[in-house]
Design a protein around this motif. Structure first.
Motif, PDB file in Angstrom:
ATOM      1  N   LEU A 115     -51.118 -12.170  49.267  1.00  0.00           N
ATOM      2  CA  LEU A 115     -50.657 -13.407  48.633  1.00  0.00           C
ATOM      3  C   LEU A 115     -50.326 -14.465  49.679  1.00  0.00           C
ATOM      4  CD1 LEU A 115     -50.375 -14.103  45.646  1.00  0.00           C
ATOM      5  CD2 LEU A 115     -47.973 -13.473  45.779  1.00  0.00           C
ATOM      6  N   ASN A 116     -49.784 -14.017  50.804  1.00  0.00           N
ATOM      7  CA  ASN A 116     -49.468 -14.921  51.925  1.00  0.00           C
ATOM      8  C   ASN A 116     -50.471 -14.660  53.050  1.00  0.00           C
ATOM      9  OD1 ASN A 116     -46.947 -15.834  50.630  1.00  0.00           O
ATOM     10  ND2 ASN A 116     -46.282 -13.744  51.015  1.00  0.00           N
ATOM     11  N   PHE A 117     -51.745 -14.781  52.727  1.00  0.00           N
ATOM     12  CA  PHE A 117     -52.795 -14.283  53.615  1.00  0.00           C
ATOM     13  C   PHE A 117     -52.860 -15.003  54.950  1.00  0.00           C
ATOM     14  CE2 PHE A 117     -57.083 -14.305  55.344  1.00  0.00           C
ATOM     15  CZ  PHE A 117     -57.265 -12.939  55.506  1.00  0.00           C
ATOM     16  N   GLN A 118     -52.998 -14.192  56.003  1.00  0.00           N
ATOM     17  CA  GLN A 118     -53.313 -14.686  57.336  1.00  0.00           C
ATOM     18  C   GLN A 118     -54.371 -13.763  57.929  1.00  0.00           C
ATOM     19  OE1 GLN A 118     -49.462 -14.747  59.343  1.00  0.00           O
ATOM     20  NE2 GLN A 118     -49.384 -16.969  59.110  1.00  0.00           N
ATOM     21  N   GLN A 119     -55.412 -14.344  58.470  1.00  0.00           N
ATOM     22  CA  GLN A 119     -56.459 -13.527  59.073  1.00  0.00           C
ATOM     23  C   GLN A 119     -55.882 -12.674  60.189  1.00  0.00           C
ATOM     24  OE1 GLN A 119     -59.613 -15.727  60.966  1.00  0.00           O
ATOM     25  NE2 GLN A 119     -60.866 -13.914  61.349  1.00  0.00           N
ATOM     26  N   PRO A 120     -56.188 -11.361  60.192  1.00  0.00           N
ATOM     27  CA  PRO A 120     -55.686 -10.519  61.288  1.00  0.00           C
ATOM     28  C   PRO A 120     -56.266 -10.970  62.624  1.00  0.00           C
ATOM     29  CG  PRO A 120     -57.273  -9.320  59.927  1.00  0.00           C
ATOM     30  CD  PRO A 120     -56.977 -10.586  59.209  1.00  0.00           C
ATOM     31  N   GLN A 121     -55.422 -10.905  63.635  1.00  0.00           N
ATOM     32  CA  GLN A 121     -55.869 -11.277  64.972  1.00  0.00           C
ATOM     33  C   GLN A 121     -56.549 -10.105  65.677  1.00  0.00           C
ATOM     34  OE1 GLN A 121     -55.228 -14.427  66.604  1.00  0.00           O
ATOM     35  NE2 GLN A 121     -54.807 -15.068  64.507  1.00  0.00           N
ATOM     36  N   THR A 122     -56.019  -8.914  65.448  1.00  0.00           N
ATOM     37  CA  THR A 122     -56.437  -7.745  66.224  1.00  0.00           C
ATOM     38  C   THR A 122     -56.748  -6.563  65.311  1.00  0.00           C
ATOM     39  OG1 THR A 122     -54.173  -6.910  66.388  1.00  0.00           O
ATOM     40  CG2 THR A 122     -54.910  -8.450  68.113  1.00  0.00           C
ATOM     41  N   TRP A 123     -57.369  -5.523  65.896  1.00  0.00           N
ATOM     42  CA  TRP A 123     -57.594  -4.263  65.192  1.00  0.00           C
ATOM     43  C   TRP A 123     -56.275  -3.705  64.674  1.00  0.00           C
ATOM     44  CZ3 TRP A 123     -61.152  -1.566  62.922  1.00  0.00           C
ATOM     45  CH2 TRP A 123     -62.495  -1.662  63.302  1.00  0.00           C
ATOM     46  N   GLN A 124     -55.229  -3.788  65.489  1.00  0.00           N
ATOM     47  CA  GLN A 124     -53.933  -3.216  65.098  1.00  0.00           C
ATOM     48  C   GLN A 124     -53.398  -3.888  63.840  1.00  0.00           C
ATOM     49  OE1 GLN A 124     -51.024  -3.032  68.247  1.00  0.00           O
ATOM     50  NE2 GLN A 124     -49.373  -2.412  66.880  1.00  0.00           N
ATOM     51  N   PRO A 184     -61.091  -9.188  62.184  1.00  0.00           N
ATOM     52  CA  PRO A 184     -60.106  -9.651  63.179  1.00  0.00           C
ATOM     53  C   PRO A 184     -60.680 -10.768  64.063  1.00  0.00           C
ATOM     54  CG  PRO A 184     -60.203  -7.248  63.117  1.00  0.00           C
ATOM     55  CD  PRO A 184     -61.356  -7.743  62.294  1.00  0.00           C
ATOM     56  N   GLN A 185     -59.861 -11.773  64.305  1.00  0.00           N
ATOM     57  CA  GLN A 185     -60.319 -12.912  65.100  1.00  0.00           C
ATOM     58  C   GLN A 185     -60.835 -12.492  66.469  1.00  0.00           C
ATOM     59  OE1 GLN A 185     -57.641 -16.211  65.401  1.00  0.00           O
ATOM     60  NE2 GLN A 185     -57.386 -16.421  63.186  1.00  0.00           N
ATOM     61  N   LYS A 186     -60.127 -11.587  67.118  1.00  0.00           N
ATOM     62  CA  LYS A 186     -60.542 -11.177  68.469  1.00  0.00           C
ATOM     63  C   LYS A 186     -61.871 -10.438  68.447  1.00  0.00           C
ATOM     64  CE  LYS A 186     -56.076 -11.240  70.810  1.00  0.00           C
ATOM     65  NZ  LYS A 186     -55.104 -10.503  71.640  1.00  0.00           N
ATOM     66  N   GLU A 187     -62.133  -9.705  67.370  1.00  0.00           N
ATOM     67  CA  GLU A 187     -63.425  -9.024  67.256  1.00  0.00           C
ATOM     68  C   GLU A 187     -64.535 -10.030  66.982  1.00  0.00           C
ATOM     69  OE1 GLU A 187     -63.905  -5.660  67.951  1.00  0.00           O
ATOM     70  OE2 GLU A 187     -61.878  -6.094  68.667  1.00  0.00           O
ATOM     71  N   MET A 188     -64.242 -11.050  66.184  1.00  0.00           N
ATOM     72  CA  MET A 188     -65.233 -12.106  65.953  1.00  0.00           C
ATOM     73  C   MET A 188     -65.577 -12.802  67.274  1.00  0.00           C
ATOM     74  SD  MET A 188     -64.053 -13.796  62.295  1.00  0.00           S
ATOM     75  CE  MET A 188     -65.285 -15.100  62.418  1.00  0.00           C
ATOM     76  N   GLN A 189     -64.560 -13.068  68.070  1.00  0.00           N
ATOM     77  CA  GLN A 189     -64.792 -13.708  69.371  1.00  0.00           C
ATOM     78  C   GLN A 189     -65.597 -12.786  70.288  1.00  0.00           C
ATOM     79  OE1 GLN A 189     -60.822 -14.626  70.654  1.00  0.00           O
ATOM     80  NE2 GLN A 189     -60.516 -16.194  69.073  1.00  0.00           N
TER      81      GLN A 189
END
Length: 286
Positions: A115-124, A184-189
């Motif tokens: 509901l308060n979605f934020q894209q995960p940054q990392t695998w963790q 995850p953003q870091k995986e996309m990068q």
């Protein structure tokens, strides 16, 4: 009154729950309908609870209703059972099996994260999210499927995570449409996949490599989750294995369709599900 009599008394409520899983998860229904009746009914009730939360978040996007569901769960825990079919069915399940209420709260925490979605940054961060929305469900089911739940909690969490990662890989297009990206953003990068690439619905080589990195990790989790089979009750082994095999089959199905997760929702056909179930019939170790 005997617990079995409670199942009969609440037949209407369990039928209501069964219709929900039939409508929303043909894969789980194909697998868990193989269980002895009261165990199958118990799974249906647990699924109906999870579906109730899903609908509040994904369809209604209603924070107040989600908070009300938290309050209903607290009332249920205190013995004040809401007079609604899913709760009345769950009351019987909690009397029949040594259920743990904590995963039910955890799953609602996961819904609040959506509901308060934020894209995960990392695998963790992705792994933590996957526990709350899906690993928690694995823990809900354990008391129905096993007498030795304490020994297989990590395996149930792994299975839930594997299934959630499968959902994420299947639903990239649908999630993008509603403004959610679980990759995850870091995986996309790392794989040089941009937001613009996703919005253009391009199945590039970079996208395939990113997708495969997650898919192969999910497949390892599916394999590790099989270590819990000796601790699963004999009459539940084939249904659980069916659920695992059918759900895991989504990944090769997507591969066979050239990774097109943008233009249609990939699914395992009914025919294929039946074939998979037949392959394990009689081969499950007792």
């Amino acid at each position: 009154m005997k617990p079995t009599d409670n199942f009969k008394k609440r037949k209407k409520e369990f039928d209501y729950c069964e219709k929900i899983i039939q409508r929303h998860s043909k894969s789980f229904y194909a697998a868990f309908s193989q269980l002895p009746k009261k165990k199958a009914q118990s799974i249906y009730a647990i699924y109906a609870f999870c579906r109730m939360a899903d609908d509040i978040v994904d369809e209604k996007k209603d924070a107040e209703q989600l908070q009300e569901l938290f309050q209903q769960l607290a009332a249920f825990e205190a013995g004040n059972v809401p007079n609604e079919p899913t709760w009345l069915a769950l009351e019987v399940v909690f009397k029949e099996f040594p259920m743990d209420i904590r995963p039910f709260y955890d799953m609602l925490v996961g819904q609040r994260m959506d509901l308060n979605f934020q894209q995960p940054q990392t695998w963790q961060e992705l792994s933590e999210y996957a526990y709350y929305v899906a690993g928690s469900v694995g823990l809900m089911l354990l008391p129905v499927l096993s007498d030795k739940t304490d020994q297989i909690i990590p395996h149930a969490k792994r299975l839930g995570e594997a299934m959630q990662l499968t959902n994420i890989l299947r639903d990239i297009g649908e999630d993008l449409y509603i403004g959610r990206i679980y990759l995850p953003q870091k995986e996309m990068q790392r794989y040089n996949v941009t937001m613009e690439d996703l919005k253009k619905q391009k199945v590039t080589q970079n996208f395939i490599e990113l997708w495969e990195s997650i898919a192969k990790y999910a497949e390892k989790l599916y394999q590790k989750s099989l270590n819990m089979m000796p601790y699963i009750k004999k009459d539940a082994r084939q249904p659980l294995l069916s659920a695992i095999i059918i759900y895991a089959e989504l990944l090769p199905e997507i591969r066979r369709n050239q990774y097109d997760v943008f233009n249609k929702r990939q699914a395992v056909s009914t025919r294929k599900k039946l074939e998979l179930i037949r392959t394990i019939e009689g081969n499950v170790e007792n």
